[in-house]
Design an enzyme around this catalytic site. Sequence first.
Site, PDB file in Angstrom:
ATOM      1  N   SER A 151       0.837  -1.206   0.000  1.00 15.01           N
ATOM      2  CA  SER A 151       0.000   0.000   0.000  1.00 15.01           C
ATOM      3  C   SER A 151       0.865   1.247   0.000  1.00 15.01           C
ATOM      4  CB  SER A 151      -0.912   0.003   1.227  1.00 15.01           C
ATOM      5  OG  SER A 151      -0.122  -0.030   2.396  1.00 15.01           O
ATOM      6  N   HIS A 193      -3.837  -4.399  -4.514  1.00 16.90           N
ATOM      7  CA  HIS A 193      -3.834  -4.116  -3.073  1.00 16.90           C
ATOM      8  C   HIS A 193      -5.120  -4.593  -2.395  1.00 16.90           C
ATOM      9  CE1 HIS A 193      -4.084  -0.966   0.318  1.00 16.90           C
ATOM     10  NE2 HIS A 193      -3.378  -1.987   0.727  1.00 16.90           N
ATOM     11  N   GLU A 196      -7.709  -2.693  -4.794  1.00 19.48           N
ATOM     12  CA  GLU A 196      -7.265  -1.569  -5.635  1.00 19.48           C
ATOM     13  C   GLU A 196      -6.215  -2.098  -6.619  1.00 19.48           C
ATOM     14  OE1 GLU A 196      -7.481   2.323  -2.716  1.00 19.48           O
ATOM     15  OE2 GLU A 196      -5.909   0.873  -2.339  1.00 19.48           O
ATOM     16  N   ASN A 249      -6.445   4.329   1.659  1.00 11.63           N
ATOM     17  CA  ASN A 249      -5.564   4.796   2.731  1.00 11.63           C
ATOM     18  C   ASN A 249      -5.474   6.309   2.800  1.00 11.63           C
ATOM     19  OD1 ASN A 249      -5.089   2.352   3.879  1.00 11.63           O
ATOM     20  ND2 ASN A 249      -3.167   1.971   2.816  1.00 11.63           N
TER      21      ASN A 249
HETATM   22  N1  3HC Z   1      -9.630 -12.705   9.577  1.00 13.01           N
HETATM   23  C1  3HC Z   1     -10.601 -13.281   8.839  1.00 13.01           C
HETATM   24  N2  3HC Z   1     -11.901 -13.137   9.109  1.00 13.01           N
HETATM   25  C2  3HC Z   1     -12.234 -12.389  10.173  1.00 13.01           C
HETATM   26  C3  3HC Z   1     -11.267 -11.749  10.982  1.00 13.01           C
HETATM   27  C4  3HC Z   1      -9.909 -11.925  10.643  1.00 13.01           C
HETATM   28  N3  3HC Z   1      -8.908 -11.353  11.303  1.00 13.01           N
HETATM   29  N4  3HC Z   1     -11.901 -11.070  11.952  1.00 13.01           N
HETATM   30  C5  3HC Z   1     -13.209 -11.269  11.766  1.00 13.01           C
HETATM   31  N5  3HC Z   1     -13.408 -12.056  10.696  1.00 13.01           N
HETATM   32  C6  3HC Z   1     -14.681 -12.487  10.139  1.00 13.01           C
HETATM   33  C7  3HC Z   1     -15.398 -13.386  11.099  1.00 13.01           C
HETATM   34  O1  3HC Z   1     -15.041 -14.725  10.856  1.00 13.01           O
HETATM   35  C8  3HC Z   1     -16.845 -13.127  10.760  1.00 13.01           C
HETATM   36  O2  3HC Z   1     -17.210 -13.887   9.632  1.00 13.01           O
HETATM   37  P1  3HC Z   1     -18.702 -14.438   9.472  1.00 13.01           P
HETATM   38  O3  3HC Z   1     -19.568 -13.233   9.265  1.00 13.01           O
HETATM   39  O4  3HC Z   1     -18.642 -15.320   8.272  1.00 13.01           O
HETATM   40  O5  3HC Z   1     -19.007 -15.164  10.737  1.00 13.01           O
HETATM   41  C9  3HC Z   1     -16.871 -11.649  10.331  1.00 13.01           C
HETATM   42  O6  3HC Z   1     -15.514 -11.331   9.991  1.00 13.01           O
HETATM   43  C10 3HC Z   1     -17.341 -10.741  11.431  1.00 13.01           C
HETATM   44  O7  3HC Z   1     -16.504 -10.956  12.538  1.00 13.01           O
HETATM   45  P2  3HC Z   1     -16.918 -10.655  14.041  1.00 13.01           P
HETATM   46  O8  3HC Z   1     -18.406 -10.734  14.156  1.00 13.01           O
HETATM   47  O9  3HC Z   1     -16.093 -11.520  14.911  1.00 13.01           O
HETATM   48  O10 3HC Z   1     -16.350  -9.199  14.334  1.00 13.01           O
HETATM   49  P3  3HC Z   1     -16.763  -7.794  13.729  1.00 13.01           P
HETATM   50  O11 3HC Z   1     -18.217  -7.683  13.483  1.00 13.01           O
HETATM   51  O12 3HC Z   1     -16.086  -6.810  14.603  1.00 13.01           O
HETATM   52  O13 3HC Z   1     -16.055  -7.764  12.300  1.00 13.01           O
HETATM   53  C11 3HC Z   1     -14.273  -6.968  10.969  1.00 13.01           C
HETATM   54  C12 3HC Z   1     -14.675  -7.816  12.177  1.00 13.01           C
HETATM   55  C13 3HC Z   1     -14.852  -7.591   9.710  1.00 13.01           C
HETATM   56  C14 3HC Z   1     -12.749  -6.992  10.893  1.00 13.01           C
HETATM   57  C15 3HC Z   1     -14.847  -5.546  11.160  1.00 13.01           C
HETATM   58  O14 3HC Z   1     -14.419  -5.068  12.395  1.00 13.01           O
HETATM   59  C16 3HC Z   1     -14.462  -4.585  10.077  1.00 13.01           C
HETATM   60  O15 3HC Z   1     -15.014  -4.565   8.995  1.00 13.01           O
HETATM   61  N6  3HC Z   1     -13.485  -3.730  10.389  1.00 13.01           N
HETATM   62  C17 3HC Z   1     -12.978  -2.737   9.470  1.00 13.01           C
HETATM   63  C18 3HC Z   1     -11.804  -3.327   8.738  1.00 13.01           C
HETATM   64  C19 3HC Z   1     -11.172  -2.299   7.836  1.00 13.01           C
HETATM   65  O16 3HC Z   1     -11.537  -1.144   7.749  1.00 13.01           O
HETATM   66  N7  3HC Z   1     -10.144  -2.757   7.106  1.00 13.01           N
HETATM   67  C20 3HC Z   1      -9.400  -1.913   6.222  1.00 13.01           C
HETATM   68  C21 3HC Z   1      -8.122  -1.581   6.912  1.00 13.01           C
HETATM   69  S1  3HC Z   1      -7.092  -0.579   5.913  1.00 13.01           S
HETATM   70  C22 3HC Z   1      -6.129  -1.656   5.104  1.00 13.01           C
HETATM   71  O17 3HC Z   1      -6.236  -2.846   5.193  1.00 13.01           O
HETATM   72  C23 3HC Z   1      -5.112  -1.041   4.217  1.00 13.01           C
HETATM   73  C24 3HC Z   1      -3.732  -1.583   4.471  1.00 13.01           C
HETATM   74  O18 3HC Z   1      -2.921  -1.118   3.440  1.00 13.01           O
HETATM   75  C25 3HC Z   1      -3.172  -1.141   5.823  1.00 13.01           C
END
Ligand code: 3HC
Length: 286
Positions: A122, A143, A155, A194
Amino acid sequence: MNNYIEKVSVIGAGAMGAQIAMSAALGGCEVTLHDIKEEQLKKAEAELQNILNRKVEKKRMPKEIVEKAFQKLNFSTDLEEAVAEADLVIEAVIENLEIKRKVFSALDKAAPATAILATNSSTIVSSQLADATSRAEKVCNIHFFNPALVMELVEVVKNPQTSEETVSKAMKFAEDIGKTPILLKKEIYGFTVNRILNAVFDEAIYLMEEGIATIEEIDLACTKGLNYPIGPFKLMDLTGIDVNYHIRKIKYEETGEEKDYPQKTLVQKYEEGKLGKKSGEGFYQY
Ligand code: 3HC
């Protein structure tokens, strides 16, 4: 090679690499996940088993689909063997330009001449890697987002030399494995997500440092006022405060502007090793 990506190799079995590999296997590709460390491959496999077993238990995914995906997922510590038949290689190693350039140069020698070489980075754009290969037109960023098994967006980022054929194959691959790709026509620092996310993080840290609201309240503002799935502080803990610190550091080194230097809270957390969920404490305790 036909127009379809059938064989995918993922280089680096960290959290991103492992979940990218599994996303491709679930999408029907034959996948090889490579890491130089055998123990990292074992850890990745165990983590993927855990995540997918939970999905089966919760009846989110049929057992047969998961078993089929694991049959399509191979593991290898031998880079040459891992990419020997690849249509597409996705590099997901540490965010370090020198290391990535070495990996790209090795991939160029070992992968078929027809293979696309993509980076999941990224922060490092593919034009910084293309000249380490003899196939600049087949190099781009693909990405994914964390956690890659859950997040739908991908992306695809063109560098000035990336061919239209490479772009259309990369976009089609993302669609074929069930993701939603967007195409960035030019390289820009932070890409789209990002850039937007970092603006949100910066504002959240500003509001906290100025004592306007607490960490919990700022997270609530985003979850309850904007319907974000989680607030910015929880998200920084999830993606790693060190990642955010380094993103800021790189930006500061590029611009030289004081305002781009990591904020004092980020520096403090980073120096104390409070990096978020992975270290047991960040903005929150785990
Ligand atoms: N790995 C894989 N699957 C995961 C996981 C993980 N680390 N954490 C949660 N999950 C899955 C669960 O298995 C569950 O799946 P299901 O619906 O099939 O049962 C689903 O996600 C929902 O999990 P939970 O109910 O336990 O928890 P949440 O409702 O809090 O969801 C989340 C977890 C999906 C991670 C949610 O918090 C979310 O969408 N967060 C935002 C993530 C985000 O914004 N990511 C972008 C980050 S920026 C980036 O990546 C850029 C890089 O360059 C840094």
